[in-house]
Scaffold this active site. Structure first.
Site, PDB file in Angstrom:
ATOM      1  N   CYS A 230       1.429  10.193 -10.124  1.00  0.00           N
ATOM      2  CA  CYS A 230       0.535   9.571 -10.937  1.00  0.00           C
ATOM      3  C   CYS A 230      -0.204  10.258 -11.971  1.00  0.00           C
ATOM      4  O   CYS A 230      -1.228   9.715 -12.470  1.00  0.00           O
ATOM      5  CB  CYS A 230      -0.222   9.126  -9.759  1.00  0.00           C
ATOM      6  SG  CYS A 230       0.586   8.138  -8.635  1.00  0.00           S
TER       7      CYS A 230
ATOM      8  N   ASN B  21      -0.685  -0.138  -8.120  1.00  0.00           N
ATOM      9  CA  ASN B  21      -0.636   1.301  -8.269  1.00  0.00           C
ATOM     10  C   ASN B  21       0.660   1.394  -9.338  1.00  0.00           C
ATOM     11  O   ASN B  21       1.588   1.421  -8.858  1.00  0.00           O
ATOM     12  CB  ASN B  21      -0.556   2.177  -7.170  1.00  0.00           C
ATOM     13  CG  ASN B  21      -0.575   3.580  -7.477  1.00  0.00           C
ATOM     14  OD1 ASN B  21      -0.168   4.108  -8.496  1.00  0.00           O
ATOM     15  ND2 ASN B  21      -0.730   4.370  -6.449  1.00  0.00           N
TER      16      ASN B  21
ATOM     17  N   HIS C 168      -7.729   6.585 -11.476  1.00  0.00           N
ATOM     18  CA  HIS C 168      -6.249   6.149 -11.063  1.00  0.00           C
ATOM     19  C   HIS C 168      -6.512   4.890 -10.079  1.00  0.00           C
ATOM     20  O   HIS C 168      -7.436   5.072  -9.189  1.00  0.00           O
ATOM     21  CB  HIS C 168      -5.691   7.391 -10.471  1.00  0.00           C
ATOM     22  CG  HIS C 168      -4.106   7.030  -9.863  1.00  0.00           C
ATOM     23  ND1 HIS C 168      -3.352   6.219 -10.607  1.00  0.00           N
ATOM     24  CD2 HIS C 168      -3.808   7.213  -8.682  1.00  0.00           C
ATOM     25  CE1 HIS C 168      -2.137   5.991  -9.682  1.00  0.00           C
ATOM     26  NE2 HIS C 168      -2.479   6.774  -8.773  1.00  0.00           N
TER      27      HIS C 168
HETATM   28  O1  UT7 Z   1      -1.139   7.005  -5.965  1.00  0.00           O
HETATM   29  C1  UT7 Z   1      -0.805   8.068  -5.512  1.00  0.00           C
HETATM   30  C2  UT7 Z   1      -1.752   8.328  -4.455  1.00  0.00           C
HETATM   31  N1  UT7 Z   1      -1.662   7.169  -3.341  1.00  0.00           N
HETATM   32  C3  UT7 Z   1      -2.593   6.869  -2.729  1.00  0.00           C
HETATM   33  O2  UT7 Z   1      -3.707   7.412  -2.840  1.00  0.00           O
HETATM   34  C4  UT7 Z   1      -2.508   5.884  -1.439  1.00  0.00           C
HETATM   35  C5  UT7 Z   1      -3.484   6.355  -0.340  1.00  0.00           C
HETATM   36  N2  UT7 Z   1      -3.379   5.595   0.703  1.00  0.00           N
HETATM   37  C6  UT7 Z   1      -3.790   4.258   0.820  1.00  0.00           C
HETATM   38  O3  UT7 Z   1      -4.145   3.722  -0.080  1.00  0.00           O
HETATM   39  C7  UT7 Z   1      -3.741   3.740   2.229  1.00  0.00           C
HETATM   40  O4  UT7 Z   1      -3.725   4.720   3.135  1.00  0.00           O
HETATM   41  C8  UT7 Z   1      -2.808   2.428   2.385  1.00  0.00           C
HETATM   42  C9  UT7 Z   1      -3.369   1.227   1.815  1.00  0.00           C
HETATM   43  C10 UT7 Z   1      -1.494   2.992   2.002  1.00  0.00           C
HETATM   44  C11 UT7 Z   1      -2.939   1.965   3.988  1.00  0.00           C
HETATM   45  O5  UT7 Z   1      -4.214   1.747   4.327  1.00  0.00           O
HETATM   46  P1  UT7 Z   1      -4.614   2.470   5.734  1.00  0.00           P
HETATM   47  O6  UT7 Z   1      -6.185   1.781   5.984  1.00  0.00           O
HETATM   48  O7  UT7 Z   1      -4.691   3.996   5.343  1.00  0.00           O
HETATM   49  O8  UT7 Z   1      -3.842   1.869   6.918  1.00  0.00           O
HETATM   50  P2  UT7 Z   1      -2.871   2.875   7.862  1.00  0.00           P
HETATM   51  O9  UT7 Z   1      -1.738   3.447   6.796  1.00  0.00           O
HETATM   52  O10 UT7 Z   1      -3.663   3.708   8.618  1.00  0.00           O
HETATM   53  O11 UT7 Z   1      -2.426   1.618   8.633  1.00  0.00           O
HETATM   54  C12 UT7 Z   1      -3.196   1.021   9.549  1.00  0.00           C
HETATM   55  C13 UT7 Z   1      -2.205  -0.386  10.163  1.00  0.00           C
HETATM   56  C14 UT7 Z   1      -1.006   0.180  10.868  1.00  0.00           C
HETATM   57  O12 UT7 Z   1      -0.626  -0.566  11.860  1.00  0.00           O
HETATM   58  P3  UT7 Z   1      -1.140   0.215  13.480  1.00  0.00           P
HETATM   59  O13 UT7 Z   1      -0.565   1.273  13.569  1.00  0.00           O
HETATM   60  O14 UT7 Z   1      -2.545   0.276  13.266  1.00  0.00           O
HETATM   61  O15 UT7 Z   1      -0.648  -0.947  14.500  1.00  0.00           O
HETATM   62  C15 UT7 Z   1       0.096   0.011   9.854  1.00  0.00           C
HETATM   63  O16 UT7 Z   1       1.454  -0.209  10.444  1.00  0.00           O
HETATM   64  O17 UT7 Z   1      -1.834  -1.158   9.158  1.00  0.00           O
HETATM   65  C16 UT7 Z   1      -0.300  -1.348   9.369  1.00  0.00           C
HETATM   66  N3  UT7 Z   1       0.127  -1.753   8.123  1.00  0.00           N
HETATM   67  C17 UT7 Z   1       0.256  -2.914   7.640  1.00  0.00           C
HETATM   68  N4  UT7 Z   1      -0.136  -3.957   8.054  1.00  0.00           N
HETATM   69  C18 UT7 Z   1       0.021  -5.247   7.133  1.00  0.00           C
HETATM   70  C19 UT7 Z   1       0.579  -0.843   6.997  1.00  0.00           C
HETATM   71  N5  UT7 Z   1       1.090  -1.472   5.780  1.00  0.00           N
HETATM   72  C20 UT7 Z   1       0.946  -2.844   5.955  1.00  0.00           C
HETATM   73  C21 UT7 Z   1       0.816  -3.990   5.471  1.00  0.00           C
HETATM   74  N6  UT7 Z   1       0.728  -5.037   5.981  1.00  0.00           N
HETATM   75  N7  UT7 Z   1       1.461  -4.004   4.144  1.00  0.00           N
END
Ligand code: UT7
Length: 321
Positions: free
Chosen positions: A112, A278, A248
């Site tokens: 990125c 993204n 970004h």
């Molecule tokens: O560009 C390069 C750099 N990249 C980034 O900066 C990305 C940084 N990270 C993020 O933007 C966020 O961490 C995400 C958007 C990827 C994820 O959001 P989060 O609030 O950190 O969610 P999480 O990974 O902690 O997951 C929370 C829950 C999980 O379920 P449980 O374990 O709580 O039951 C995941 O399995 O959300 C679940 N989950 C989803 N649910 C519905 C993960 N993806 C999805 C989805 N739809 N697409």
């Protein structure tokens, strides 16, 4: 001598993938995607479109905006992690498209952060007299390395390209660029395979983007806070002097955290994540072009560009537009 952005352009593939369509592909909801990421739709390249196709359109628009022709270009650098082929690099493929031959052309592979790394290199060439009309591009077709069965990643990424023309100037221009990287975090965001490390029978990981999003999120927020502090301190600037933050476009919540650090109201932050998702190396020039073309960013404004990505790599640039 300084360098300045003489022109800017971008390109998004026509095909739009909405959250509603993603609901039919993986176990997700529009509400989850919007609340956790801020994304509502993203553009996806057609099967016959490559990164070079996207880059070419963005570059043509940037050249037109700068009032230059391909024959004027004497330096090409492309930030991309999704080149069409291993080699020739996307810059060389663009030379062929533009029928220009001989000038340096290469790509930088810092995920990125690719555009800001590329901008920093081109700036140094222009400032030192090594280039007079540099084409700097961020272009990606991340959809090609997205696992469309993995809800943790497939809802996030999109395709696109953005480009700028850098030319010499008596006044800055590009005031400063600040780059960094830390390979300790390589296993939080990566694609496990390439040419030297190939997939073997029995390997469990697919040749797709792998991301431990929540952990990436935390390092991204902390790193970007430090990065904007560093950028301001090294330029002896007060945070209130920045006119526009062009971040970004990874996640609305990460962008809001950086804006808070800068004490910037969100109407001074360029946000395209809702429409673009993204787009990795393309995200910053795409956001910049959007705000220039809709008239928000004006000549003379002070801009802070910042990015964070796989590696980890990061970078910022302070620009008098
Ligand atoms: O560009 C390069 C750099 N990249 C980034 O900066 C990305 C940084 N990270 C993020 O933007 C966020 O961490 C995400 C958007 C990827 C994820 O959001 P989060 O609030 O950190 O969610 P999480 O990974 O902690 O997951 C929370 C829950 C999980 O379920 P449980 O374990 O709580 O039951 C995941 O399995 O959300 C679940 N989950 C989803 N649910 C519905 C993960 N993806 C999805 C989805 N739809 N697409």
């Amino acid at each position: 001598m300084y360098s300045r952005i003489a022109g800017i352009g971008s390109y998004l593939p026509e095909r739009v993938l909405t959250n509603a369509e993603l609901e039919t592909m993986v176990d997700t909801t529009d509400e989850w995607i919007r609340s956790r990421t801020g994304i509502e739709r993203r553009h996806i390249a057609n099967d016959d479109q490559t990164t070079t196709d996207l880059a070419e359109q963005a570059a043509r628009r940037a050249m037109e905006n700068a009032g230059v022709t391909p024959a004027d270009i004497d330096f090409i650098v492309v930030g991309t992690t999704t080149p069409d082929v291993v080699f020739p690099n996307v810059g060389c493929l663009l030379q062929q498209r533009f029928d220009i031959h001989g000038c340096p052309a290469f790509s930088v592979e810092t995920a990125c952060s690719g555009f800001i790394y590329a901008l920093s290199i081109a700036d140094r060439y222009v400032v030192s007299g090594g280039a007079k009309c540099a084409l700097v591009i961020g272009a990606e077709t991340l959809s090609r390395m997205t696992d469309w069965n993995d809800r943790a990643t497939c809802v996030i990424f999109g395709d696109g390209a953005g480009a700028v023309i850098l030319q010499p100037a008596d006044e800055p221009g590009i005031i400063s660029c600040h780059l960094g990287a830390d390979g300790r975090y390589h296993d939080l965001l990566y694609n496990p395979y390439g040419t030297s490390k190939q997939r073997k029978p029995g390997d469990t990981e697919g040749p797709y983007i792998q991301m431990r999003g929540n952990e990436v999120f935390k390092v991204a927020v902390k790193t970007l806070e430090n990065l904007v502090d560093q950028t301001l301190a090294e330029n002896h600037l007060d945070k209130h002097e920045i006119d526009w933050l062009v971040p970004h476009q990874a996640n609305t919540r990460i962008i809001q955290a950086t804006a808070k650090r800068l004490d910037m109201p969100m109407d001074k932050v360029v946000m395209t994540v809702r429409e673009h998702g993204n787009t990795s190396a393309a995200s910053v020039p795409l956001a910049l072009d959007t705000a220039v073309r809709d008239g928000r960013i004006q000549r003379g404004d002070l801009l802070l560009l910042e990015t964070f990505g796989g590696g980890f790599t990061w970078g910022s640039s302070l620009i008098r537009f």
